[in-house]
Design a protein around this motif. Structure first.
Motif: not given
Length: 97
Positions: A3-15, A85-88
């Motif tokens: 599992t990967v949890k997202f907090n501070e990553e940019t949209v490009d990193q998330r994508r 939305k990647l940011a969400n």
């Protein structure tokens, strides 16, 4: 993959992270919908799990602008293309057998 949890990553990193994971199999993507609800969506981008592409023989193909803030995925419980939305995105988790 874990599992990967997202907090501070940019949209490009998330994508990059999400596309890499989904290209390997089916995962549950948890995200906040535009209306504020939380959605857990089982989805994939693994080539052999996607539907066949439709061949369009239209002479006037229109160029579609790619929205880099969203990611389109194959939703396995709806059998259709969906996007978020990647940011969400909150987390991406493997589906437990």
């Amino acid at each position: 993959m874990n599992t990967v949890k997202f907090n501070e990553e940019t949209v490009d990193q998330r994508r990059d992270i999400i596309k890499s994971m989904l290209s390997e199999g089916v995962y549950t993507v948890t995200f906040t919908k535009v209306n504020g609800e939380t959605r857990e969506m089982p989805c994939t981008l693994k080539a052999d799990l996607l539907p066949p592409q439709k061949v369009v023989e239209d002479e006037e193909k229109t160029e579609r602008k790619i929205n880099t803030e969203n990611l389109s995925v194959w939703c396995t419980d709806k059998d259709g293309w969906r996007s978020f939305k990647l940011a969400n995105v909150v987390e991406v988790a493997p589906i437990q057998p």
